[in-house]
Design a protein around this motif. Sequence first.
Motif, PDB file in Angstrom:
ATOM      1  N   HIS A 102      38.629  38.683  41.941  1.00  0.00           N
ATOM      2  CA  HIS A 102      38.628  40.193  41.647  1.00  0.00           C
ATOM      3  C   HIS A 102      38.784  40.565  43.164  1.00  0.00           C
ATOM      4  O   HIS A 102      37.900  41.016  43.509  1.00  0.00           O
ATOM      5  CB  HIS A 102      37.509  40.740  40.792  1.00  0.00           C
ATOM      6  CG  HIS A 102      37.854  41.899  40.767  1.00  0.00           C
ATOM      7  ND1 HIS A 102      37.211  42.690  39.420  1.00  0.00           N
ATOM      8  CD2 HIS A 102      38.345  43.066  41.136  1.00  0.00           C
ATOM      9  CE1 HIS A 102      37.575  44.081  39.248  1.00  0.00           C
ATOM     10  NE2 HIS A 102      38.073  44.351  40.429  1.00  0.00           N
ATOM     11  N   HIS A 133      33.942  43.467  35.733  1.00  0.00           N
ATOM     12  CA  HIS A 133      32.886  44.026  36.010  1.00  0.00           C
ATOM     13  C   HIS A 133      31.905  43.812  34.755  1.00  0.00           C
ATOM     14  O   HIS A 133      31.001  44.410  34.519  1.00  0.00           O
ATOM     15  CB  HIS A 133      32.984  45.351  36.201  1.00  0.00           C
ATOM     16  CG  HIS A 133      34.077  45.771  36.995  1.00  0.00           C
ATOM     17  ND1 HIS A 133      33.983  45.613  38.304  1.00  0.00           N
ATOM     18  CD2 HIS A 133      35.083  46.637  36.703  1.00  0.00           C
ATOM     19  CE1 HIS A 133      34.989  46.109  38.807  1.00  0.00           C
ATOM     20  NE2 HIS A 133      35.947  46.763  37.962  1.00  0.00           N
ATOM     21  N   HIS A 177      39.982  46.121  33.890  1.00  0.00           N
ATOM     22  CA  HIS A 177      38.934  46.790  33.963  1.00  0.00           C
ATOM     23  C   HIS A 177      38.001  47.242  32.747  1.00  0.00           C
ATOM     24  O   HIS A 177      38.556  47.798  31.980  1.00  0.00           O
ATOM     25  CB  HIS A 177      39.198  48.075  34.979  1.00  0.00           C
ATOM     26  CG  HIS A 177      38.178  49.192  35.313  1.00  0.00           C
ATOM     27  ND1 HIS A 177      37.347  48.938  36.478  1.00  0.00           N
ATOM     28  CD2 HIS A 177      37.652  49.878  34.601  1.00  0.00           C
ATOM     29  CE1 HIS A 177      36.481  49.672  36.453  1.00  0.00           C
ATOM     30  NE2 HIS A 177      36.659  50.419  35.323  1.00  0.00           N
ATOM     31  N   GLU A 229      44.758  43.974  38.036  1.00  0.00           N
ATOM     32  CA  GLU A 229      43.757  44.720  37.270  1.00  0.00           C
ATOM     33  C   GLU A 229      44.265  46.140  36.378  1.00  0.00           C
ATOM     34  O   GLU A 229      45.246  46.815  37.107  1.00  0.00           O
ATOM     35  CB  GLU A 229      42.501  45.429  38.395  1.00  0.00           C
ATOM     36  CG  GLU A 229      41.558  46.183  37.614  1.00  0.00           C
ATOM     37  CD  GLU A 229      40.490  46.561  38.468  1.00  0.00           C
ATOM     38  OE1 GLU A 229      40.300  46.301  39.452  1.00  0.00           O
ATOM     39  OE2 GLU A 229      39.250  46.979  37.689  1.00  0.00           O
TER      40      GLU A 229
HETATM   41 ZN   LIG Z   1      37.690  47.361  38.295  1.00  0.00          ZN
END
Ligand SMILES: [Zn+2]
Length: 302
Positions: free
Chosen positions: A30, A205, A163, A131
């Motif tokens: 990422h 995340h 995301h 993303e």
């Molecule tokens: Zn993000």
Amino acid sequence: MRVLFITIGCLLLLSANQKKIPQRKIIDVHFHARQFSDYAQNLLPNPKTGKVPTWKNDKEIIDVMLATLKSNNVVKAIASGSLITVRNFQMADSGRIIPALDYPDEQNNLLPDTASFIRYFQEKKFSVFGELGLQYEGKTLADPELEPYLAICERMGIPVALHTGMSFPNTTYTCCPKFRTHLGNPLLIEEVLVKHPKMKIQLMHLGFPWLQETKAIMNVYPQVYADIAGIDWLRPLPEFYGYLKSFLDGGFGKRIMYGSDQMAWEDAIPLSIKNIESAPFLTERQKQDIFYNNAAKFYGLK
Ligand SMILES: [Zn+2]
């Protein structure tokens, strides 16, 4: 005799050095590739360290970012951005950079039509779709606009990186008036998973702070992987550790991948690595999985 002592001393030193654990190999799943104009005049200090970006043009950004990856032994980085930006990063270090197509991207490019999307993938202009910052646009992965692209990703084995979770304070009042916190809930991807059971998907995340919802999805859908980018340096450490540990305790340790979410601050990379290295509850094997093995498996890297 003196020579003998010196020789023995040297041999002891040598074997001590050989025993030193080599710097581990890391995959950053990422990483953001951006160009100077993406930041406009908005070169904010790193919210955690206070470091202000010093670079002044595209080349300096690429040089600093690549040097940081290299010095931290990040051997592969899934670098997301616009097609043109990721190409510039990739040309500078093709062995390290794996190009990923952001949507929406920093330059507000439209999605390529589906035929171009397939061609760009075949031409290796991108290898990962994401993303996908759909939450910032008030959308989810179930948005009809995405459906034909997800079908292609499933058919062609293109990993999708979404995301999930939340964002910085005041996001809705500043950059992104359509942003809503509830749209980051991983439960919202369930119908897409039902429709595309073979699609490779990475929850970015780790769905933070939707702990139970993320676990529910990862438990029922074993093809779902996740990264810990951003939360591994932006959140207070006890909170991040508690969140991550809960997933490890729940048996999800083979599907959690390291990511930096480096945006404008290269020091996020060593900081996030240090935070994981010093997590007291992680075994060496779990660290190897998070830093390398899980991503190598998910992305099919040798
Ligand atoms: Zn993000």
